[in-house]
Design a protein around this motif. Structure first.
Motif, PDB file in Angstrom:
ATOM      1  N   LYS A  14       0.827  -1.211   0.000  1.00  0.00           N
ATOM      2  CA  LYS A  14       0.000   0.000   0.000  1.00  0.00           C
ATOM      3  C   LYS A  14       0.860   1.260   0.000  1.00  0.00           C
ATOM      4  N   VAL A  72       2.224   1.700  -3.660  1.00  0.00           N
ATOM      5  CA  VAL A  72       1.257   2.225  -4.642  1.00  0.00           C
ATOM      6  C   VAL A  72       0.635   3.554  -4.206  1.00  0.00           C
ATOM      7  N   LEU A 117      -1.395   4.123  -1.533  1.00  0.00           N
ATOM      8  CA  LEU A 117      -2.656   4.092  -0.787  1.00  0.00           C
ATOM      9  C   LEU A 117      -2.418   4.486   0.666  1.00  0.00           C
ATOM     10  N   ARG A 135       0.012   6.687 -11.751  1.00  0.00           N
ATOM     11  CA  ARG A 135      -1.024   5.702 -11.415  1.00  0.00           C
ATOM     12  C   ARG A 135      -1.682   5.129 -12.666  1.00  0.00           C
ATOM     13  N   MET A 144      -3.665  -2.991 -10.930  1.00  0.00           N
ATOM     14  CA  MET A 144      -3.640  -3.754  -9.675  1.00  0.00           C
ATOM     15  C   MET A 144      -4.780  -4.758  -9.637  1.00  0.00           C
ATOM     16  N   PHE A 169      -6.783  -6.866  -6.980  1.00  0.00           N
ATOM     17  CA  PHE A 169      -6.996  -6.940  -5.533  1.00  0.00           C
ATOM     18  C   PHE A 169      -7.378  -8.360  -5.108  1.00  0.00           C
ATOM     19  N   ALA A 216     -12.169  -6.585  -6.424  1.00  0.00           N
ATOM     20  CA  ALA A 216     -12.607  -5.177  -6.376  1.00  0.00           C
ATOM     21  C   ALA A 216     -13.223  -4.715  -7.693  1.00  0.00           C
ATOM     22  N   LEU A 217     -14.006  -5.592  -8.313  1.00  0.00           N
ATOM     23  CA  LEU A 217     -14.738  -5.160  -9.509  1.00  0.00           C
ATOM     24  C   LEU A 217     -15.885  -4.261  -9.053  1.00  0.00           C
ATOM     25  N   PHE A 218     -16.257  -3.311  -9.893  1.00  0.00           N
ATOM     26  CA  PHE A 218     -17.343  -2.398  -9.512  1.00  0.00           C
ATOM     27  C   PHE A 218     -18.681  -3.128  -9.682  1.00  0.00           C
ATOM     28  N   PHE A 274     -13.686   0.797 -17.919  1.00  0.00           N
ATOM     29  CA  PHE A 274     -13.699   1.943 -17.016  1.00  0.00           C
ATOM     30  C   PHE A 274     -12.454   2.842 -17.095  1.00  0.00           C
ATOM     31  N   PRO A 275     -11.233   2.281 -16.943  1.00  0.00           N
ATOM     32  CA  PRO A 275     -10.062   3.182 -17.017  1.00  0.00           C
ATOM     33  C   PRO A 275      -9.912   3.838 -18.385  1.00  0.00           C
ATOM     34  N   ARG A 292      -9.008  -5.873 -16.449  1.00  0.00           N
ATOM     35  CA  ARG A 292      -9.131  -4.433 -16.142  1.00  0.00           C
ATOM     36  C   ARG A 292      -7.763  -3.830 -15.836  1.00  0.00           C
ATOM     37  N   ASP A 339      -2.448  -8.699  -5.359  1.00  0.00           N
ATOM     38  CA  ASP A 339      -2.574  -8.992  -3.936  1.00  0.00           C
ATOM     39  C   ASP A 339      -3.267 -10.346  -3.759  1.00  0.00           C
TER      40      ASP A 339
END
Lengths: 252, 234
Positions: free
Chosen positions: A45, A48, A50, A77, A82, A84, A88-90, A101-102, A150, A162
């Motif tokens: 963290k 990166v 965070l 960034r 990354m 997770f 951590a998908l929306f 998305f990005p 993604r 991670d």
């Protein structure tokens, strides 16, 4: 290449990272391993951004990330992907929108160009027919693969992963490991994997960094780790019956 | 958090889309509960007022006058906002809290997205835009339902009620109500967003954040109601 120089981090009186220095090499899979609570997640963290470090610096190809303002950090960034632990998908977006998305946020690509990129990323992770599905409709392994799609959508220079295999069966875990390996080699990415899964380390690890009590206690290759005489690392590596059998076979 | 939320957006077109989605979620999807409550409260206020002023010395049109004043000055802007603090506030806090504990907010930050701007600003803007419409609809339905039910129940004729709702009407009272509404919209969305965004832990903490969001936004609505009433009506 990412260089971490003498970073320290404390939460109140608890010093979690103690003067940590480590280099993550380009085109290689760099593992950070260690017991739960050893400080490996905090280290990632901090790298990166965070979490802010108390002292020290993190350099992305010589660029000092720690002392940059928000705008400068934003540029770096966009070079970071990354994956997770929980993917951590929306939740509110389907697979296609998640991967796109990005691209919608940071590129001026046309819708058609974005779709082409999304298709290529999803094909890369062998999930071309899942575009309309929502994260709640995917299995754990599929979510990880969409997470990877993604993460690579923006052609990142750095990939952070991670606990890629947590909650996955051994066969799916190998699929994810191989995918990380292929992506790292094909795109010449600096990949950093945080894990305590020794199977994964042996399968794809190039450089391994063992974190113990907030410091990098050991560095080496996967060949060296099997022969280590560093006591804490030895206990960590050979904690499981399976690894002990390998140890006996190797006669180390 | 608010300073970061109000900083320059990454891509305006994305934010416009987000604001429209939030208008639908916060406003359009609250229309049903607002309409239902307003109709019933308008009717109840009329019947209770009629019951309380059952005297030959008080003109019957007072029922319409009282219903209008109650609905415009307090019921629609404040009570409906408190109801929305429960519905919208808990929704915002649980949505953001879940995004936090499942690392979705971290994912946004890693990508370089200003997560407060992307997630919170559209909610605040959407609520400040749509709440006045909801409250205006609530006023209309409450006053209209009061007249219809009052007439059907035989407590006040439509003519007397209509005379009452037009008697001594001051348009500033509508402006006062709408100013309060916009402030309440800001308070509810920002307080709830704060509690959701800074959730730490797991599912239990998401639940706690949601409860705190409703409690604190309700308290803030009541406090700001007092301050605004003092400032605008005295």
């Amino acid at each position: 290449m990412i260089e971490v120089r003498n970073i320290s981090k404390r939460f109140d009186q608890n010093e979690v990272l103690k003067d940590v220095s480590v280099t993550f090499e380009e085109g290689k899979i760099n593992f950070i391993i260690g017991r739960s609570g050893s400080g490996k997640s905090v280290l990632t963290k901090c790298v990166v951004g965070l979490l802010e470090v108390d002292s020290g610096e993190v350099l992305y190809h010589g660029r000092d990330f720690t002392h940059m303002d928000r705008k400068q950090r934003k540029e770096i960034r966009q070079e970071i992907g990354m994956l997770f632990q929980g993917s951590a998908l929306f939740d509110s977006l389907n697979v296609e929108e998640n991967v796109m998305f990005p691209l919608t946020m940071f590129t001026s690509l046309t819708r058609r160009e974005m779709m082409k990129r999304v298709d290529s990323c999803l094909e890369r992770v062998a999930l071309p027919h899942t575009k309309a599905l929502f994260p709640s409709e995917l299995s754990g392994g599929m979510m990880k693969r969409v997470g990877i799609a993604r993460a690579i959508a923006m052609n990142p220079k750095y990939l952070f992963v991670d606990e890629p295999n947590s909650g996955l069966d051994p066969q799916t875990a190998i699929v994810i490991d191989n995918l990380i390996k292929e992506i790292t080699t094909d795109y010449n990415i600096t990949t950093v994997v945080v894990s305590h899964d020794m199977n994964s380390v042996i399968e794809i690890g190039d450089h391994i960094n063992f974190v113990h009590e907030g410091a990098i206690a050991w560095k080496g290759t996967k060949e060296e780790i099997l022969k280590t005489d560093f006591p804490e690392l030895n206990d960590f590596v050979y904690a499981g019956q399976f690894m002990r059998i390998i140890k006996d076979k190797l006669g180390t | 958090m608010l300073a970061s939320a109000f900083s320059k957006p990454e891509k305006l077109s994305i934010y416009r889309k987000q604001i429209l989605a939030e208008i639908d979620k916060i406003g359009v999807q609250s229309m049903g509960i607002v309409a239902l409550l307003s109709i019933f409260m308008g009717a109840i206020i009329t019947i209770q007022t009629a019951y309380n002023i059952d005297s030959a010395f008080i003109p019957v049109y007072t029922i319409g006058f009282t219903a209008r004043q109650t609905i415009i000055l307090e019921f629609s802007p404040t009570i409906i906002s408190l109801i929305l603090a429960g519905k919208v506030g808990s929704n915002i806090a649980s949505e953001l809290g879940t995004m936090r504990v499942t690392e979705q907010i971290d994912a946004l930050e890693i990508m370089g997205v200003n997560s407060t701007g992307y997630l919170i600003l559209p909610k605040i803007v959407a609520a400040m835009f749509i709440f006045p419409f909801l409250i205006t609809i609530s006023m209309f339905l409450g006053i209209f339902a009061g007249g219809v039910i009052g007439d059907l129940a035989g407590v006040v004729s439509w003519a007397d009620y209509e005379y009452g709702i037009l008697y001594d009407f001051r348009p500033f009272q509508i402006i006062y109500a709408l100013i309060k509404t916009v402030v309440f919209a800001f308070v509810i969305t920002s307080v709830s967003s704060y509690h959701g965004y800074y959730t730490r832990g797991g599912a239990l903490e998401v639940g706690k954040s949601s409860t705190q969001a409703v409690v604190y936004s309700s308290i803030m609505v009541i406090l700001s109601n007092l301050v605004l009433t003092q400032l605008l009506l005295t």
